[in-house]
Design a protein around this motif. Structure first.
Motif, short mmCIF file in Angstrom:
data_model
loop_
_atom_site.label_atom_id
_atom_site.label_comp_id
_atom_site.label_asym_id
_atom_site.label_seq_id
_atom_site.Cartn_x
_atom_site.Cartn_y
_atom_site.Cartn_z
N LEU A 129 29.13 -25.22 54.69
CA LEU A 129 28.26 -25.88 55.66
C LEU A 129 26.92 -26.22 55.04
O LEU A 129 26.19 -27.08 55.53
N ASN A 130 26.59 -25.52 53.95
CA ASN A 130 25.33 -25.72 53.26
C ASN A 130 25.61 -26.02 51.79
O ASN A 130 25.30 -25.24 50.91
N PHE A 131 26.24 -27.16 51.56
CA PHE A 131 26.66 -27.55 50.22
C PHE A 131 25.46 -27.60 49.28
O PHE A 131 24.44 -28.24 49.58
N GLN A 132 25.59 -26.91 48.15
CA GLN A 132 24.47 -26.81 47.21
C GLN A 132 24.48 -28.00 46.24
O GLN A 132 25.34 -28.09 45.37
N MET A 133 23.52 -28.89 46.43
CA MET A 133 23.40 -30.05 45.55
C MET A 133 22.82 -29.61 44.19
O MET A 133 22.13 -28.58 44.10
N ALA A 155 36.83 -30.12 65.50
CA ALA A 155 36.37 -28.75 65.25
C ALA A 155 36.25 -28.52 63.76
O ALA A 155 36.81 -29.26 62.95
N CYS A 156 35.50 -27.47 63.42
CA CYS A 156 35.34 -27.05 62.03
C CYS A 156 35.79 -25.60 61.90
O CYS A 156 35.32 -24.72 62.63
N TRP A 157 36.74 -25.36 61.00
CA TRP A 157 37.24 -24.00 60.76
C TRP A 157 36.72 -23.52 59.41
O TRP A 157 36.83 -24.22 58.40
N ILE A 158 36.17 -22.30 59.41
CA ILE A 158 35.51 -21.77 58.22
C ILE A 158 36.23 -20.51 57.73
O ILE A 158 36.27 -19.50 58.45
N PRO A 159 36.80 -20.52 56.53
CA PRO A 159 37.49 -19.34 55.99
C PRO A 159 36.51 -18.30 55.46
O PRO A 159 36.33 -18.13 54.26
N ASP A 160 35.86 -17.61 56.38
CA ASP A 160 34.90 -16.55 56.04
C ASP A 160 34.64 -15.76 57.32
O ASP A 160 35.12 -16.10 58.40
N MET A 161 33.85 -14.70 57.19
CA MET A 161 33.42 -13.93 58.35
C MET A 161 32.00 -14.37 58.72
O MET A 161 31.20 -14.69 57.85
N GLU A 162 31.71 -14.36 60.01
CA GLU A 162 30.39 -14.76 60.46
C GLU A 162 29.43 -13.58 60.39
O GLU A 162 29.82 -12.43 60.58
N GLY A 163 28.15 -13.86 60.11
CA GLY A 163 27.14 -12.82 60.08
C GLY A 163 26.95 -12.22 58.70
O GLY A 163 27.36 -12.78 57.69
N ASN A 165 28.28 -9.66 57.29
CA ASN A 165 29.51 -9.19 56.63
C ASN A 165 30.34 -10.38 56.18
O ASN A 165 31.49 -10.57 56.58
N ASN A 166 29.75 -11.21 55.29
CA ASN A 166 30.43 -12.44 54.86
C ASN A 166 30.60 -12.45 53.35
O ASN A 166 30.04 -11.62 52.64
N LEU A 167 31.37 -13.43 52.85
CA LEU A 167 31.67 -13.52 51.43
C LEU A 167 30.93 -14.65 50.72
O LEU A 167 30.82 -14.63 49.51
N SER A 168 30.44 -15.63 51.48
CA SER A 168 29.94 -16.85 50.86
C SER A 168 28.43 -17.03 50.98
O SER A 168 27.90 -18.06 50.53
N GLY A 169 27.74 -16.06 51.57
CA GLY A 169 26.29 -16.17 51.66
C GLY A 169 25.84 -17.38 52.44
O GLY A 169 26.41 -17.73 53.47
N ILE A 170 24.82 -18.09 51.93
CA ILE A 170 24.25 -19.23 52.65
C ILE A 170 25.16 -20.45 52.64
O ILE A 170 24.88 -21.43 53.33
N LEU A 171 26.26 -20.42 51.91
CA LEU A 171 27.16 -21.56 51.90
C LEU A 171 27.76 -21.81 53.28
O LEU A 171 27.80 -22.93 53.77
N ALA A 172 28.25 -20.74 53.93
CA ALA A 172 28.91 -20.89 55.23
C ALA A 172 28.14 -20.26 56.36
O ALA A 172 28.40 -20.56 57.52
N ASN A 173 27.22 -19.36 56.06
CA ASN A 173 26.47 -18.67 57.11
C ASN A 173 25.03 -19.18 57.14
O ASN A 173 24.10 -18.52 56.67
N THR A 174 24.87 -20.35 57.68
CA THR A 174 23.56 -20.99 57.78
C THR A 174 23.04 -20.87 59.21
O THR A 174 23.82 -20.73 60.16
N LYS A 175 21.73 -20.93 59.35
CA LYS A 175 21.13 -20.87 60.69
C LYS A 175 21.47 -22.13 61.48
O LYS A 175 21.75 -22.09 62.68
N ILE A 182 33.07 -24.36 66.22
CA ILE A 182 33.27 -23.70 64.92
C ILE A 182 34.09 -22.43 65.13
O ILE A 182 33.88 -21.68 66.09
N TRP A 183 35.02 -22.20 64.21
CA TRP A 183 35.78 -20.95 64.22
C TRP A 183 35.71 -20.33 62.82
O TRP A 183 36.14 -20.94 61.85
N TYR A 184 35.15 -19.12 62.74
CA TYR A 184 35.19 -18.37 61.49
C TYR A 184 36.54 -17.67 61.42
O TYR A 184 36.83 -16.75 62.18
N MET A 185 37.37 -18.10 60.47
CA MET A 185 38.78 -17.74 60.44
C MET A 185 39.07 -16.35 59.89
O MET A 185 40.15 -15.80 60.09
#
Length: 365
Positions: A129-133, A155-163, A165-175, A182-185
């Motif tokens: 969600l926060n693609f790093q240019m 809809a947007c489905w995200i293969p990570d956990m919300e909050g 306790n996530n794996l991708s940091g700011i990539l998928a867990n943005t404010k 959105i569904w965190y899968m």
């Protein structure tokens, strides 16, 4: 009674987009959907092997090439922008025609921006969600463009956990989130189904490391050659999986090492289980797949690929893996430092078929 039809297509930007679709498609099959997969090349070979009951449709990929020098990657991508735009337009027109022929009930795109239909529930799968240019100042602007484009999807489905306790940091867990459901899968790991299975091969001889290679050329070949040559120079026992499932000539073997062009999920798990260390690019899908095995990970991000570089930094800071720049990578040093590294197991919330069923029902509300 006819089954409802789902058409799914992963982008061909590394094998991870295809492999992470495998547990999703298996779950959809259990829910009694008829699956159509639009893809080509290596992705098609891997998906056909894992999903023999699916229908396959040929759809050309983006076919992106990387630069040999990481610093030149932004320039290489820049010159391929017309090709990327054409691919988005092509897949959009292709899908409109296929929809007339086959009448899909749901469309699922893994990072293919043109793979949607305005009259059919369409899902976009991404962990960025926060693609790093390549240039930090451009990241917020790209996010705005990306979010505006997401409005074409249901809809947007995200293969990570919300909050936290996530794996991708700011990539998928943005404010700031896109203005669509959105569904965190949770984690999509195709290999978890083979984990800890007992068979006659569980007592194979241990190996020092398993190298898992993938990604666009020429960087895929550069890493394959690096691991193969250095591993043999050190006379280690190791295995390399080259990520080239349609190139049988890539098989190579000597007294200490074996290089496979590709391994099935079950065979790959056997190699994972007998390896002390796993060396890989650190692509997000690969990381999700490897968590259940609790192996010591050594990451070598693709030079210039900002996502993998960021993930490597995050995972090293959290002590989930140790990370090296490819230009500075020395196999003997990495293995020695990894032996002294205080590894911690990353969090893992498994993808749920029940949650998937709920998410699909919400598409048609």
């Amino acid at each position: 009674m006819n089954k409802a039809k789902i058409c799914i297509s992963p982008i061909d930007w590394g094998l991870g987009h295809a492999t992470r679709c495998i547990p999703l498609i298996q779950a959809l099959e259990k829910l009694n959907y008829e699956i159509y997969i639009a893809t080509e090349g290596y992705h098609e070979a891997i998906l056909r092997e894992a999903l023999p009951n699916a229908h396959f449709l040929h759809l050309r990929g983006y076919r992106i090439k990387y630069a040999k020098i990481g610093a030149l990657l932004p320039l290489a991508i820049f010159f391929q922008i017309p090709q990327i735009i054409y691919s988005i337009y092509y897949e959009y027109r292709w899908l409109q025609q296929k929809q007339k022929e086959l009448q899909f009930d749901i469309i699922i795109s893994d990072n293919r921006f043109g793979f949607y239909h305005k009259n059919v529930p369409s899902v976009f799968i991404t962990h960025q969600l926060n693609f790093q240019m390549p240039y930090a100042w451009a990241t917020p602007g790209f996010q705005k463009i990306q979010y505006a484009w997401f409005k074409r999807f249901t809809a947007c489905w995200i293969p990570d956990m919300e909050g936290e306790n996530n794996l991708s940091g700011i990539l998928a867990n943005t404010k700031l989130k896109p203005n669509i459901p959105i569904w965190y899968m949770g984690c999509l790991s195709r290999l978890k189904q083979y984990d800890h299975k007992k068979d006659n091969d569980t007592h194979q001889e241990p190996i020092s490391f398993l190298g898992i290679v993938s990604g666009p050329e020429p960087q895929r070949t550069l890493l394959e050659n690096l691991l193969w040559s250095k591993g043999n120079q050190l006379q280690l026992k190791f295995t390399v999986v080259a990520g080239t499932p349609k190139v049988k000539e890539a098989f190579e073997q000597n007294n200490n090492a074996t290089k496979y062009p590709h391994l099935s999920g079950a065979d790959l798990v056997k190699e994972i289980n007998r390896a002390e260390y796993i060396i890989c690019r650190g692509g997000y899908s690969t990381l999700m797949e490897l968590i259940p095995f609790e192996k010591k990970l050594i990451l070598i991000p693709t030079p210039g690929q900002t996502e993998q570089i960021l993930l490597g930094k995050i995972w090293q800071e959290k002590k989930w893996a140790i990370c090296y720049d490819q230009s500075d990578f020395k196999l003997s040093v990495a293995l020695n430092e990894a032996s002294q590294f205080n590894y911690i197991k990353p969090p893992f919330t498994n993808f749920s078929i029940e949650a998937l069923e709920t998410a699909i029902k919400q598409l048609t509300l």
